[in-house]
Design a protein around this motif. Structure first.
Motif, short mmCIF file in Angstrom:
data_model
loop_
_atom_site.label_atom_id
_atom_site.label_comp_id
_atom_site.label_asym_id
_atom_site.label_seq_id
_atom_site.Cartn_x
_atom_site.Cartn_y
_atom_site.Cartn_z
N GLU A 48 -3.06 6.36 -2.68
CA GLU A 48 -2.74 4.97 -3.02
C GLU A 48 -1.44 4.88 -3.83
O GLU A 48 -0.56 4.07 -3.53
CB GLU A 48 -3.88 4.33 -3.80
CG GLU A 48 -3.65 2.87 -4.08
CD GLU A 48 -4.88 2.18 -4.61
OE1 GLU A 48 -4.91 1.94 -5.83
OE2 GLU A 48 -5.78 1.88 -3.81
N LYS A 52 2.19 3.24 -2.42
CA LYS A 52 2.93 2.18 -3.12
C LYS A 52 4.36 2.61 -3.42
O LYS A 52 5.29 1.83 -3.27
CB LYS A 52 2.20 1.80 -4.41
CG LYS A 52 0.91 1.04 -4.16
CD LYS A 52 0.17 0.76 -5.44
CE LYS A 52 -1.16 0.08 -5.18
NZ LYS A 52 -1.93 -0.12 -6.42
N PRO A 58 -1.52 0.84 1.01
CA PRO A 58 -2.58 1.85 0.99
C PRO A 58 -3.65 1.58 2.06
O PRO A 58 -4.21 2.51 2.63
CB PRO A 58 -3.17 1.73 -0.41
CG PRO A 58 -2.06 1.17 -1.24
CD PRO A 58 -1.32 0.24 -0.31
N ARG A 62 -5.25 4.09 4.97
CA ARG A 62 -6.69 4.25 5.21
C ARG A 62 -7.04 3.93 6.66
O ARG A 62 -7.81 4.66 7.30
CB ARG A 62 -7.49 3.36 4.26
CG ARG A 62 -7.62 3.91 2.87
CD ARG A 62 -8.63 3.14 2.04
NE ARG A 62 -8.20 1.78 1.73
CZ ARG A 62 -7.40 1.45 0.73
NH1 ARG A 62 -6.93 2.39 -0.08
NH2 ARG A 62 -7.08 0.21 0.50
#
Length: 82
Positions: A48, A52, A58, A62
Motif C-alpha cells: 500500500e 501510493k 493500492p 490488490r
C-alpha cells in the motif's frame, strides 16, 4: 525469503529484472503493479505504501493479484536452478 538490510544498487537491479521477468501480469496497469510489488518486497515496505509512492491505487494492485490465476511463471522461476 528475507532480504538483507542493504542490497547494493547493482544487485538490486539484477533482482528486480529477474522478478519482473517471472511475474506474468496482463492488462493496462500490469507494469506499474509489478513494479509496486517488487519494490515493496525489496525495500521491506508495504504494498500500500509503495503503491501510493508510485502513484497507483493500492486497490488496483490488490485487484491485479486477486485476478491472476498464476502470478509467477514456474518455468522461469526454476530456470536458474538447473
Amino acid at each position: 525469503m528475507t532480504t538483507p538490510d542493504y542490497i547494493s544498487p547493482k544487485i538490486r537491479v539484477q533482482i528486480e529484472e529477474k522478478l519482473f521477468s517471472i511475474i506474468n501480469f496482463k492488462g493496462r496497469k500490469a507494469e506499474e503493479v509489478k513494479k509496486t510489488i517488487v519494490t515493496a518486497a525489496l525495500t521491506n515496505d508495504s504494498v500500500e505504501n509503495k503503491a501510493k509512492e508510485l502513484g497507483i491505487s493500492p486497490q488496483t494492485v490488490r485487484n491485479y493479484v486477486e485476478e491472476q490465476p498464476q502470478v509467477i511463471d514456474q518455468n522461469n522461476l526454476h530456470q536458474g536452478t538447473r
